[in-house]
Design a protein around this motif. Sequence first.
Motif, PDB file in Angstrom:
ATOM      1  N   ALA A   1      44.687  32.827  34.655  1.00 47.82           N
ATOM      2  CA  ALA A   1      43.649  33.847  34.786  1.00 47.82           C
ATOM      3  C   ALA A   1      44.336  35.175  35.090  1.00 47.82           C
ATOM      4  CB  ALA A   1      42.664  33.496  35.894  1.00 47.82           C
ATOM      5  N   VAL A   2      43.925  36.246  34.418  1.00 44.96           N
ATOM      6  CA  VAL A   2      44.524  37.563  34.610  1.00 44.96           C
ATOM      7  C   VAL A   2      43.502  38.487  35.244  1.00 44.96           C
ATOM      8  CG1 VAL A   2      45.595  39.541  33.480  1.00 44.96           C
ATOM      9  CG2 VAL A   2      45.999  37.233  32.606  1.00 44.96           C
ATOM     10  N   ARG A   3      43.892  39.153  36.318  1.00 44.21           N
ATOM     11  CA  ARG A   3      43.000  40.136  36.934  1.00 44.21           C
ATOM     12  C   ARG A   3      42.676  41.209  35.895  1.00 44.21           C
ATOM     13  NH1 ARG A   3      44.950  42.676  42.455  1.00 44.21           N
ATOM     14  NH2 ARG A   3      43.848  40.918  43.403  1.00 44.21           N
ATOM     15  N   PRO A   4      41.418  41.651  35.813  1.00 37.48           N
ATOM     16  CA  PRO A   4      41.023  42.606  34.762  1.00 37.48           C
ATOM     17  C   PRO A   4      41.861  43.878  34.677  1.00 37.48           C
ATOM     18  CG  PRO A   4      39.087  41.658  35.756  1.00 37.48           C
ATOM     19  CD  PRO A   4      40.249  41.169  36.574  1.00 37.48           C
ATOM     20  N   ASP A   5      42.432  44.328  35.788  1.00 40.53           N
ATOM     21  CA  ASP A   5      43.260  45.539  35.710  1.00 40.53           C
ATOM     22  C   ASP A   5      44.685  45.233  35.255  1.00 40.53           C
ATOM     23  OD1 ASP A   5      44.463  44.365  37.908  1.00 40.53           O
ATOM     24  OD2 ASP A   5      43.944  45.961  39.316  1.00 40.53           O
ATOM     25  N   GLY A   6      44.975  43.933  34.990  1.00 38.84           N
ATOM     26  CA  GLY A   6      46.289  43.557  34.476  1.00 38.84           C
ATOM     27  C   GLY A   6      47.382  43.493  35.512  1.00 38.84           C
ATOM     28  N   SER A   7      47.049  43.539  36.798  1.00 42.23           N
ATOM     29  CA  SER A   7      48.077  43.596  37.839  1.00 42.23           C
ATOM     30  C   SER A   7      48.527  42.229  38.349  1.00 42.23           C
ATOM     31  CB  SER A   7      47.568  44.422  39.027  1.00 42.23           C
ATOM     32  OG  SER A   7      46.439  43.789  39.623  1.00 42.23           O
ATOM     33  N   LEU A   8      47.727  41.184  38.114  1.00 42.05           N
ATOM     34  CA  LEU A   8      48.077  39.853  38.613  1.00 42.05           C
ATOM     35  C   LEU A   8      47.745  38.791  37.580  1.00 42.05           C
ATOM     36  CD1 LEU A   8      46.807  39.741  42.335  1.00 42.05           C
ATOM     37  CD2 LEU A   8      49.182  39.574  41.579  1.00 42.05           C
ATOM     38  N   LEU A   9      48.575  37.771  37.535  1.00 39.99           N
ATOM     39  CA  LEU A   9      48.319  36.589  36.728  1.00 39.99           C
ATOM     40  C   LEU A   9      48.340  35.387  37.670  1.00 39.99           C
ATOM     41  CD1 LEU A   9      49.870  35.613  33.329  1.00 39.99           C
ATOM     42  CD2 LEU A   9      49.993  34.010  35.245  1.00 39.99           C
ATOM     43  N   ALA A  10      47.292  34.554  37.623  1.00 38.45           N
ATOM     44  CA  ALA A  10      47.205  33.400  38.513  1.00 38.45           C
ATOM     45  C   ALA A  10      47.228  32.109  37.707  1.00 38.45           C
ATOM     46  CB  ALA A  10      45.921  33.461  39.342  1.00 38.45           C
ATOM     47  N   ASP A  11      47.949  31.096  38.247  1.00 40.71           N
ATOM     48  CA  ASP A  11      47.855  29.771  37.664  1.00 40.71           C
ATOM     49  C   ASP A  11      47.283  28.845  38.735  1.00 40.71           C
ATOM     50  OD1 ASP A  11      49.960  29.012  39.324  1.00 40.71           O
ATOM     51  OD2 ASP A  11      51.447  28.956  37.726  1.00 40.71           O
ATOM     52  N   GLU A  12      47.604  27.575  38.698  1.00 43.87           N
ATOM     53  CA  GLU A  12      46.893  26.625  39.547  1.00 43.87           C
ATOM     54  C   GLU A  12      47.294  26.652  41.017  1.00 43.87           C
ATOM     55  OE1 GLU A  12      46.758  22.761  37.748  1.00 43.87           O
ATOM     56  OE2 GLU A  12      46.468  23.616  35.767  1.00 43.87           O
TER      57      GLU A  12
END
Length: 224
Positions: A16-27
Amino acid sequence: MRLRPLVAKPAGSLLAVRPDGSLLADENRAVHLPSGRPMELGPDPDDGIAALAFTVDGSRLAAGDRTRRVTLWGCDLSDRVDILRDAFPGAPAGSPEEIGSVALSPEDRTFVVGGDEGMLQRWDLGTRRPLGGPLSTPGEAITFLALALDGQTLYASGTHVPVRRYGLDAAHALRRVCVRAGGEGLTQTTWRTYLPDATYGRCAKSASHPPAPVVQAPEHCETS
């Protein structure tokens, strides 16, 4: 263009990517973008994560696991904000239903959870109470959910479920419930269960309901 990996060993197949593109999260972790600097995603979940979703302003991340629990993280993703213990309270006893998808409304008031056996439940984010009963589906896994910007329209689909559109505004729900009731009056208890956002009244009359919420300006999330 030269590409470089940001995550050496992803924790699973979910991203999942934060809408502003600053973070990417996995499980179980997040990665700052574009630097690739990792951070732990709060306490490690006890059970496998099955769905991830950010709010439009990036201030919350929701994660649904295979025990039907939904965990919410705040802006910096370092601490859990809240945990919903059972996303499908209306599921039959002994049902193997697991979470397959989750979506949070842009105005940060509601969220929706889809199940791998076809359950679809809308929740109030403030009270952590279900908004009405489960929505009608074909009974197959719901793996994709999206809420319109006004929070009043939901789109749901899955591998064997064509895209379905649900009107979530009170007037639309009133018409749907009244049709099912054959035009008869509803008791106040039934009304509160299925039409929590509408003023109690008769099916023949249009129920008043709050105007569509205005999406507030995104709060600033520190990502450095």
